[in-house]
Motif scaffolding. Structure first.
Motif, PDB file in Angstrom:
ATOM      1  N   SER A   2       0.902  -0.939   0.025  1.00  0.00           N
ATOM      2  CA  SER A   2       0.128  -0.051  -0.022  1.00  0.00           C
ATOM      3  C   SER A   2       1.058   0.993   0.066  1.00  0.00           C
ATOM      4  CB  SER A   2      -1.065  -0.078   1.365  1.00  0.00           C
ATOM      5  OG  SER A   2      -0.127   0.307   2.426  1.00  0.00           O
ATOM      6  N   ASP A   3       0.286   2.216  -0.620  1.00  0.00           N
ATOM      7  CA  ASP A   3       1.232   3.479  -0.895  1.00  0.00           C
ATOM      8  C   ASP A   3       0.139   4.699  -0.084  1.00  0.00           C
ATOM      9  OD1 ASP A   3       3.304   5.183  -1.119  1.00  0.00           O
ATOM     10  OD2 ASP A   3       3.351   4.587  -3.270  1.00  0.00           O
ATOM     11  N   SER A   4       0.133   4.502   1.154  1.00  0.00           N
ATOM     12  CA  SER A   4      -0.974   5.822   1.964  1.00  0.00           C
ATOM     13  C   SER A   4      -0.180   6.729   2.457  1.00  0.00           C
ATOM     14  CB  SER A   4      -1.540   5.222   2.895  1.00  0.00           C
ATOM     15  OG  SER A   4      -0.672   4.535   3.886  1.00  0.00           O
ATOM     16  N   MET A   5       1.021   7.245   1.872  1.00  0.00           N
ATOM     17  CA  MET A   5       1.819   8.287   2.342  1.00  0.00           C
ATOM     18  C   MET A   5       1.387   9.575   1.675  1.00  0.00           C
ATOM     19  SD  MET A   5       6.024   8.292   1.675  1.00  0.00           S
ATOM     20  CE  MET A   5       6.131   6.962   2.777  1.00  0.00           C
ATOM     21  N   SER A   6       1.679  10.600   2.095  1.00  0.00           N
ATOM     22  CA  SER A   6       1.274  11.951   1.578  1.00  0.00           C
ATOM     23  C   SER A   6       2.534  12.154   0.562  1.00  0.00           C
ATOM     24  CB  SER A   6       1.267  13.104   2.767  1.00  0.00           C
ATOM     25  OG  SER A   6       2.785  13.399   3.077  1.00  0.00           O
TER      26      SER A   6
END
Length: 137
Positions: A2-6
């Protein structure tokens, strides 16, 4: 992954990785003195990238560092051992020991050379992947 970074955090970690790759390359011109700086930097920020494609770059650089250190030390130890045997052969006036020691020293230097090339390859490959916005394997 997952790539839930700002976006700001991703951009910051990407720049950070560019700096660490750059420091690894520069370390070749400082007789390896800068090698320790990027590894410390990688360990310091490694967990900030957990769960993203950027984490592969931190792991890639850390593994590259440790495998390079291990193989470089093995090559140096073999070379030093062989050169010690070469010195003994000179004192003992034994041509057979000298030949074996020379071959063993060559093997040790081959390991060091391979490690140097492998390390440079991994840094370049990782940096290209980072520039393209891709994870490394």
């Amino acid at each position: 992954m997952s790539d839930s970074m700002s976006n700001d955090k991703r951009r910051s970690l990407t720049i950070y990785n560019h700096i660490t790759y750059f420091l690894y390359v520069i370390s070749y011109f400082t007789a390896g003195l800068l090698w320790i700086v990027p590894i410390v930097m990688n360990y310091a920020k490694r967990h900030d990238a957990d769960g993203t494609w950027l984490s592969t770059h931190f792991d890639w650089q850390i593994k590259t560092f440790w495998y390079s250190i291990v193989w470089f030390i093995i090559g140096i130890v073999i070379t030093a051992f062989a050169l010690g045997g070469f010195g003994v052969s000179m004192l003992a006036d034994s041509g057979n020991i000298a030949i074996g020691s020379t071959l063993l020293a060559g093997f040790g230097l081959l390991i060091v050379t391979f490690t140097f090339i492998w390390h440079l390859y991994r840094i370049i490959r990782g940096w290209i992947a980072l520039t393209d916005g891709r994870p490394v394997p």
